[in-house]
Design a protein around this motif. Structure first.
Motif, PDB file in Angstrom:
ATOM      1  N   LEU A  26       0.633  -1.214  -0.044  1.00 40.42           N
ATOM      2  CA  LEU A  26       0.150  -0.043  -0.063  1.00 40.42           C
ATOM      3  C   LEU A  26       0.873   1.248   0.123  1.00 40.42           C
ATOM      4  N   LEU A  27       1.782   1.447   0.831  1.00 40.38           N
ATOM      5  CA  LEU A  27       2.841   2.542   0.837  1.00 40.38           C
ATOM      6  C   LEU A  27       3.513   2.577  -0.658  1.00 40.38           C
ATOM      7  N   ILE A  28       3.746   1.419  -1.153  1.00 37.99           N
ATOM      8  CA  ILE A  28       4.467   1.371  -2.677  1.00 37.99           C
ATOM      9  C   ILE A  28       3.476   2.510  -3.646  1.00 37.99           C
ATOM     10  N   LEU A  29       2.116   1.884  -3.486  1.00 36.68           N
ATOM     11  CA  LEU A  29       1.117   2.400  -4.514  1.00 36.68           C
ATOM     12  C   LEU A  29       1.026   3.819  -4.139  1.00 36.68           C
ATOM     13  N   ILE A  30       0.969   4.290  -3.044  1.00 36.30           N
ATOM     14  CA  ILE A  30       0.904   5.728  -2.796  1.00 36.30           C
ATOM     15  C   ILE A  30       1.888   6.355  -3.038  1.00 36.30           C
ATOM     16  N   LEU A  31       3.327   6.066  -2.992  1.00 35.45           N
ATOM     17  CA  LEU A  31       4.361   6.448  -3.354  1.00 35.45           C
ATOM     18  C   LEU A  31       4.460   6.666  -5.045  1.00 35.45           C
ATOM     19  N   ILE A  32       3.895   5.572  -5.773  1.00 35.02           N
ATOM     20  CA  ILE A  32       3.603   5.415  -7.109  1.00 35.02           C
ATOM     21  C   ILE A  32       2.461   6.601  -7.560  1.00 35.02           C
ATOM     22  N   GLY A  33       1.548   6.633  -6.819  1.00 33.25           N
ATOM     23  CA  GLY A  33       0.420   7.792  -7.104  1.00 33.25           C
ATOM     24  C   GLY A  33       1.083   9.148  -7.153  1.00 33.25           C
ATOM     25  N   ILE A  34       1.740   9.316  -6.008  1.00 38.80           N
ATOM     26  CA  ILE A  34       2.708  10.755  -5.634  1.00 38.80           C
ATOM     27  C   ILE A  34       3.805  11.030  -6.926  1.00 38.80           C
ATOM     28  N   ALA A  35       4.417   9.873  -7.241  1.00 37.48           N
ATOM     29  CA  ALA A  35       5.358  10.131  -8.420  1.00 37.48           C
ATOM     30  C   ALA A  35       4.663  10.431  -9.589  1.00 37.48           C
ATOM     31  N   VAL A  36       3.388   9.542  -9.911  1.00 34.31           N
ATOM     32  CA  VAL A  36       2.646   9.893 -11.132  1.00 34.31           C
ATOM     33  C   VAL A  36       2.300  11.680 -11.300  1.00 34.31           C
ATOM     34  N   TYR A  37       1.572  11.963 -10.057  1.00 33.98           N
ATOM     35  CA  TYR A  37       1.092  13.184  -9.832  1.00 33.98           C
ATOM     36  C   TYR A  37       2.207  14.151 -10.125  1.00 33.98           C
ATOM     37  N   VAL A  38       3.496  13.916  -9.450  1.00 27.91           N
ATOM     38  CA  VAL A  38       4.675  14.884  -9.859  1.00 27.91           C
ATOM     39  C   VAL A  38       5.154  14.737 -11.408  1.00 27.91           C
ATOM     40  N   PHE A  39       5.213  13.651 -11.913  1.00 30.53           N
ATOM     41  CA  PHE A  39       5.639  13.650 -13.201  1.00 30.53           C
ATOM     42  C   PHE A  39       4.830  14.304 -14.243  1.00 30.53           C
ATOM     43  N   ASN A  40       3.512  14.253 -13.752  1.00 28.19           N
ATOM     44  CA  ASN A  40       2.454  14.769 -14.768  1.00 28.19           C
ATOM     45  C   ASN A  40       2.654  16.199 -14.661  1.00 28.19           C
ATOM     46  N   LYS A  41       3.052  16.868 -13.449  1.00 32.12           N
ATOM     47  CA  LYS A  41       3.250  18.379 -13.403  1.00 32.12           C
ATOM     48  C   LYS A  41       4.638  18.889 -13.867  1.00 32.12           C
ATOM     49  N   VAL A  42       5.748  17.767 -13.998  1.00 34.79           N
ATOM     50  CA  VAL A  42       6.756  18.315 -14.910  1.00 34.79           C
ATOM     51  C   VAL A  42       7.098  17.371 -15.938  1.00 34.79           C
ATOM     52  N   SER A  43       6.172  17.023 -16.739  1.00 33.66           N
ATOM     53  CA  SER A  43       6.275  16.253 -17.883  1.00 33.66           C
ATOM     54  C   SER A  43       7.052  16.783 -18.985  1.00 33.66           C
TER      55      SER A  43
END
Length: 407
Positions: A26-43
């Motif tokens: 679950l922690l990994i999934l949360i971190l992946i979600g955060i990473a996707v959100y950050v990557f989307n902002k700096v795509s």
């Protein structure tokens, strides 16, 4: 004692879901979600990477398609005591010679016929439309037809302006065309080299990949790669052979009934037949228009030829060539094609089924692991899943030798 018995299923469920590993997941999934959100902002940072991927992907995809078509021939040459590298060179030189011969012998005639069809096709459409108008003018559909015809003509009149707007004017359009042409040339130049090394070193690529993995996972990874290879290879080989057979049979049939532009229509049918279900429907449309405008008798002859070819394809060609390797329901294929087309366009439609086959192998593997885990924790109480041997191999000390031996 009763309290412990009530807590047992709960603790067993937690252990079934992974115990403390569940929290880490679950922690990994949360971190992946955060990473996707950050990557989307700096795509924009990854734009060079996307350009690199879009540059190297087309020759690699083409090389893999050609690899699955040519690798069986190279393996056959090896059985005749011809070294693999010499077999590859002989095969590539033979293909270049065949393409050169076809370019001088048949391509000029095909090009002339295709250009003539392109010039005359609007006139066929207009003539067919006038025929429909004459037929339905006296019915209640006449008004709706006039409205639809006016809408189509309006869109056709605006088409040049829309195209110009899409390409951003003449200067930008020329730059886009030059960029596309350069990309095509790069793909055609790099594709043979990628194909050569795929045919030569495909076994080494797999061996190197498996050595990277931990030994515990190598047996399953090896089996997954083999399953993917069989699924994708059989589909590509079978679909290309089936499409070629359809094109040849239609060309013979069109010649027999003396339909105009026989070879061009047959080539269109062969190319579009690579896409299952949707391809034949697209391929038959120009033939129907030309036959309908020619005469009702020609339309009947064309329908007979098409029905005969589809009968041969459905009852003899596809069952013997494709077999039951894919095992995909027709409705699933339709949904996959429609979804891939909306997401990725024409290339998505072409690559949808091989991509689905790869995804199916992975999902089947994960589901087999789920069933195995369920049997260990709950099988004694509620019954067990029936497990196949597809993804279950006992690991032993000779496993690496078994995986890395040359096949």
């Amino acid at each position: 004692m009763e309290k412990n018995s009530n807590q047992l299923p709960s603790s067993r469920m937690i252990r079934f879901l992974g115990g403390y590993n569940l929290l880490f997941m679950l922690l990994i999934l949360i971190l992946i979600g955060i990473a996707v959100y950050v990557f989307n902002k700096v795509s924009f940072v990854f734009q060079p990477l996307l350009i690199i991927m879009s540059t190297i992907a087309p020759p690699i995809i083409l090389a893999f398609i050609a690899y699955y078509l040519l690798n069986p021939i190279v393996n056959l040459l090896e059985k005749f005591k011809i070294k693999r590298i010499w077999g590859i060179l002989i095969l590539i030189l033979g293909i270049i010679g065949l393409i050169t011969w076809l370019s001088f012998v048949t391509v000029p005639a095909i090009r002339t016929q295709a250009m003539e069809l392109g010039e005359n096709f609007p006139a066929y459409i207009e003539k067919m439309g006038m025929g429909f108008k004459t037929w339905i003018d006296g019915t209640f559909l006449g008004t709706y037809y006039d409205q639809g015809y006016a809408w189509v003509m309006k869109k056709a009149d605006r088409l040049p302006a829309d195209i110009s707007h899409y390409f951003g004017g003449a200067a930008e359009g020329i730059m886009n065309f030059a960029s596309t042409l350069t990309h095509v040339v790069i793909v055609l130049i790099t594709f043979p080299f990628v194909l050569f090394f795929l045919l030569k070193d495909s076994g080494r690529f797999k061996e190197y990949f498996l050595k990277i993995l931990p030994p515990k996972f190598r047996a399953d990874a090896d089996h997954i790669l083999d399953r993917m290879d069989v699924q994708v290879g059989s589909y590509i080989q079978g679909q290309i052979i089936v499409a070629t057979c359809i094109g040849i049979l239609l060309y013979i049939g069109y010649l027999i009934i003396d339909l105009d532009y026989a070879i061009t229509l047959a080539i269109i049918a062969a190319v579009t037949s690579v896409v299952p279900y949707l391809g034949p429907m697209i391929a038959v449309t120009p033939a129907i228009i030309i036959a309908l405008v020619t005469s009702p008798i020609m339309l009947l002859k064309m329908a007979i030829v098409w029905a005969a070819v589809q009968f041969l394809e459905g009852h003899f060609i596809s069952p013997n060539i494709m077999g039951k390797t894919m095992q995909i329901h027709p409705l699933t294929i339709m949904f996959v094609l429609l979804t891939a087309g909306n997401l990725f366009g024409v290339f998505g439609v072409i690559l949808a089924i091989p991509g689905y086959a790869i995804l199916k192998v992975i999902v089947t593997y994960l589901y087999s692991k789920f069933k195995d885990r369920y049997n260990r924790f709950f099988g004694a109480d509620a019954g067990t899943y029936q497990l196949s041997d597809e993804f279950h191999h006992p690991y032993d000390k000779d496993q690496d030798h078994h995986i890395f031996r040359k096949k």
